[in-house]
Write a protein that holds these residues in place. Structure first.
Motif, mmCIF file in Angstrom:
data_model
loop_
_atom_site.group_PDB
_atom_site.id
_atom_site.type_symbol
_atom_site.label_atom_id
_atom_site.label_comp_id
_atom_site.label_asym_id
_atom_site.label_seq_id
_atom_site.Cartn_x
_atom_site.Cartn_y
_atom_site.Cartn_z
ATOM 1 N N UNK A 137 0.774 -1.136 -0.006
ATOM 2 C CA UNK A 137 0.020 -0.089 0.103
ATOM 3 C C UNK A 137 0.901 1.256 0.013
ATOM 4 N N UNK A 138 0.485 2.427 -0.800
ATOM 5 C CA UNK A 138 1.400 3.466 -0.888
ATOM 6 C C UNK A 138 1.224 4.347 0.431
ATOM 7 N N UNK A 139 2.283 4.819 1.101
ATOM 8 C CA UNK A 139 2.073 5.747 2.076
ATOM 9 C C UNK A 139 1.949 5.345 3.506
ATOM 10 N N UNK A 140 2.569 3.948 3.759
ATOM 11 C CA UNK A 140 2.135 3.546 4.940
ATOM 12 C C UNK A 140 2.833 4.132 6.251
ATOM 13 N N UNK A 141 2.189 4.633 7.203
ATOM 14 C CA UNK A 141 2.726 5.401 8.223
ATOM 15 C C UNK A 141 3.071 4.390 9.458
ATOM 16 N N UNK A 142 2.136 3.724 9.714
ATOM 17 C CA UNK A 142 2.018 2.762 11.036
ATOM 18 C C UNK A 142 1.124 1.862 10.651
ATOM 19 N N UNK A 143 1.267 0.540 11.594
ATOM 20 C CA UNK A 143 0.541 -0.538 11.170
ATOM 21 C C UNK A 143 0.212 -1.311 12.704
ATOM 22 N N UNK A 144 -0.785 -1.979 12.973
ATOM 23 C CA UNK A 144 -0.690 -2.558 14.457
ATOM 24 C C UNK A 144 -1.599 -3.917 14.008
ATOM 25 N N UNK A 145 -0.878 -5.088 14.312
ATOM 26 C CA UNK A 145 -1.630 -6.308 14.367
ATOM 27 C C UNK A 145 -2.771 -6.408 15.293
ATOM 28 N N UNK A 146 -3.685 -7.004 15.062
ATOM 29 C CA UNK A 146 -4.853 -7.449 16.062
ATOM 30 C C UNK A 146 -4.590 -8.211 16.993
ATOM 31 N N UNK A 147 -4.893 -8.462 18.364
ATOM 32 C CA UNK A 147 -4.381 -9.217 19.263
ATOM 33 C C UNK A 147 -4.576 -10.752 18.807
ATOM 34 N N UNK A 148 -5.690 -10.985 17.984
ATOM 35 C CA UNK A 148 -5.794 -12.445 17.728
ATOM 36 C C UNK A 148 -4.767 -12.792 16.421
ATOM 37 N N UNK A 149 -4.209 -11.798 15.906
ATOM 38 C CA UNK A 149 -3.350 -11.844 14.711
ATOM 39 C C UNK A 149 -3.871 -12.281 13.392
ATOM 40 N N UNK A 150 -5.346 -11.667 13.346
ATOM 41 C CA UNK A 150 -6.047 -12.011 12.080
ATOM 42 C C UNK A 150 -6.207 -10.727 11.369
ATOM 43 N N UNK A 151 -6.010 -9.592 11.902
ATOM 44 C CA UNK A 151 -6.381 -8.302 11.004
ATOM 45 C C UNK A 151 -5.188 -7.321 11.277
ATOM 46 N N UNK A 152 -5.115 -6.306 10.541
ATOM 47 C CA UNK A 152 -4.093 -5.609 10.306
ATOM 48 C C UNK A 152 -4.481 -4.037 10.365
ATOM 49 N N UNK A 153 -4.332 -3.164 11.216
ATOM 50 C CA UNK A 153 -4.824 -1.920 11.126
ATOM 51 C C UNK A 153 -3.764 -1.243 10.598
ATOM 52 N N UNK A 154 -4.116 -0.138 9.470
ATOM 53 C CA UNK A 154 -2.858 0.386 8.795
ATOM 54 C C UNK A 154 -3.340 1.968 8.865
ATOM 55 N N UNK A 155 -2.418 2.720 9.107
ATOM 56 C CA UNK A 155 -2.794 4.345 8.885
ATOM 57 C C UNK A 155 -1.644 4.741 7.738
ATOM 58 N N UNK A 156 -2.359 5.349 6.557
ATOM 59 C CA UNK A 156 -1.525 5.430 5.356
ATOM 60 C C UNK A 156 -2.247 6.830 4.810
ATOM 61 N N UNK A 157 -1.400 7.165 3.856
ATOM 62 C CA UNK A 157 -1.924 8.540 3.228
ATOM 63 C C UNK A 157 -1.944 8.471 1.615
ATOM 64 N N UNK A 158 -2.750 9.142 0.897
ATOM 65 C CA UNK A 158 -2.793 9.050 -0.618
ATOM 66 C C UNK A 158 -3.822 10.352 -1.070
ATOM 67 N N UNK A 159 -3.211 10.844 -2.220
ATOM 68 C CA UNK A 159 -3.772 11.952 -2.437
ATOM 69 C C UNK A 159 -3.739 13.119 -1.433
ATOM 70 N N UNK A 160 -3.026 13.210 -0.550
ATOM 71 C CA UNK A 160 -3.173 14.495 0.330
ATOM 72 C C UNK A 160 -3.947 14.103 1.701
ATOM 73 N N UNK A 161 -4.725 12.962 1.592
ATOM 74 C CA UNK A 161 -5.541 12.644 2.643
ATOM 75 C C UNK A 161 -4.898 11.660 3.320
ATOM 76 N N UNK A 162 -5.354 11.364 4.676
ATOM 77 C CA UNK A 162 -5.020 10.246 5.461
ATOM 78 C C UNK A 162 -6.303 9.249 5.666
ATOM 79 N N UNK A 163 -5.810 7.950 5.977
ATOM 80 C CA UNK A 163 -6.875 7.012 5.845
ATOM 81 C C UNK A 163 -6.431 5.847 6.971
#
Length: 308
Positions: free
Chosen positions: A187-213
């Motif tokens: 994914x372009x512009x990954x700023x940080x990430x965090x795996x969920x406690x059960x190891x099934x999901x990955x949360x990602x803070x990223x930017x694209x087109x001047x916006x953050x998601x």
């Protein structure tokens, strides 16, 4: 979000981390301080290496690995506060926090130079190294009880006229082997990430087109489960941390803490906070440790949605 009891002031605290059994809280500031959570008493305070920037408890909670801004690492006995080993690796360069193997015998860490290393935690000997050219390894996270490692790769800027490759996250099984990392999200512009406690999901803070998601993806195949636009952070306002039960995500924002419910990623609560930079939660408890460049605290939190 409201505080129900008087907070414990932690002072300047770059990092905060509860021990695996939740009985102690390690606070990393100008020194490393260990607190007893139940009594709120300081157990010890020490300075082991200069400019310490990150730390990690061993799986059994008996040791704490620390790392400096120059990449120097050391291992400390959690009970006594005595230094067990100084790795004397001052020339390795800056990088991300260390992560323990599930057996507690090895330490993995990544560098801004793209090198992923595994060391013997008793001798400091480098047992494994893999280089990632033109990359910065921004984080190394233990998941599934440490049985797997999630590595966040930041791809350095491409030369003029070339297409910028996206950032990505790779998943590794212990023991680490050459070429063993599997890309799970690109994914372009990954700023940080965090795996969920059960190891099934990955949360990602990223930017694209001047916006953050803020997005959540399935960790096995990278499939996007949800995404929402979020207000821009600033300074250290990128860190993410799941609540222990996986019901919400805490984010270090610009001068505030924000909490997003899961599923859905609706904003549950936000709280103004001076220079926040770190966050950790005590499982099955409303206790949270908040690190701050100015004045961190240990406090009881209550979100609008029941999370504990």
């Amino acid at each position: 979000m409201t505080a129900s009891v008087k907070p414990l002031k932690l002072g300047c605290s770059y990092g905060v981390r509860f021990s695996p059994d939740g009985a102690r809280l390690a606070v990393l500031g100008r020194d490393l301080v260990l607190w007893d959570v139940a009594s709120r008493q300081k157990l010890w305070r020490r300075k082991f290496i200069a400019h310490c920037s990150s730390m990690a408890f061993s799986p059994d909670g008996s040791r704490i690995a620390i790392k400096s801004t120059t990449g120097q690492m050391a291992v400390v006995d959690a009970a006594s506060g005595n230094l067990l080993l100084n790795f004397q690796n001052k020339k390795d360069g800056e990088g991300c926090a260390p992560a323990w193997s599930p057996c507690g015998r090895y330490l993995a860490d990544g560098g801004w130079d793209g090198r992923l290393r595994v060391r013997d935690a008793q001798t400091g000997e480098v047992l494994f190294m893999q280089e990632h050219a033109r990359e910065m390894l921004r984080s190394v996270c233990a998941i599934d009880g440490g049985r797997r490692l999630l590595v966040q790769h930041g791809v350095k800027s491409a030369e003029e006229g070339l297409v910028q490759p996206p950032d990505y996250c790779s998943l590794w099984d212990w023991p680490l082997q050459a070429g063993g990392g599997r890309v799970v999200l690109s994914l372009p512009g990954i700023m940080s990430c965090a795996p969920s406690p059960d190891g099934e999901r990955l949360a990602v803070l990223h930017h694209a087109g001047g916006e953050e998601y803020l997005s959540v993806h399935a960790i096995d195949d990278g499939r996007r489960l949800a995404t929402v636009p979020v207000e821009a952070g600033g300074g250290t306002g990128n860190a993410l941390r799941w609540l222990p039960d996986g019901s919400a995500l805490g984010r270090i924002g610009k001068g505030k803490l924000l909490f997003y419910g899961w599923p859905g990623l609706d904003v549950l609560a936000q709280e103004d906070f001076t220079y926040p930079c770190a966050l950790d939660f005590l499982p099955a408890s409303p206790l949270a440790a908040i690190g701050s460049w100015e004045a961190g605290m240990l406090t009881h939190l209550k979100l609008h949605k029941e999370t504990a």
